[in-house]
Design a protein around this motif. Structure first.
Motif: not given
Length: 118
Positions: A2, A5, A46, A84
């Motif tokens: 994510n 991270e 993301p 993702d």
């Protein structure tokens, strides 16, 4: 991975600094003042943008749906990585490659500060 991270990994690289530019919704990561990673916090999905050699970036785009020309940046050098859709280890590898590419373009006196580049 994510966004947090990605941020943590980028900040773990020696000499990395973090700042905002282009408005509060962009976070940039730099080595010796040169950008190697962009994160657009308001992106619909993301993502992070990494700098790669043009041929490598094109090859990755041809093989992975989750790697595309960077939306807001020079599309020859910058690549959006959709978090993702791409494995976390590969994301880390791409961030590291971007970091090393930018570091390799710095003057020798700056590169020499980083032991793994000697």
């Amino acid at each position: 991975m994510n966004i947090e991270e990605v941020r943590e990994y980028a900040l773990s690289l020696p000499g990395t600094t973090e700042d905002q530019a282009y408005g509060a919704d962009w976070v940039l990561f730099r080595i010796e003042g040169k950008i190697f990673l962009h994160i657009w916090l308001n992106a619909p999905e993301p993502t992070c943008a990494v700098k790669l050699p043009p041929e490598q970036g094109q090859t990755l785009r041809d093989h992975y749906d989750g790697i595309r020309p960077a939306y807001h940046l020079n599309k020859v050098h910058w690549n959006d990585v959709f978090l993702d859709e791409i494995d976390g280890d590969m994301v880390k590898n791409l961030i590291n490659q971007s970091y090393l590419l930018v570091l390799s373009k710095l003057p020798k006196r700056l590169r020499d500060k980083y032991s793994f580049e000697k």
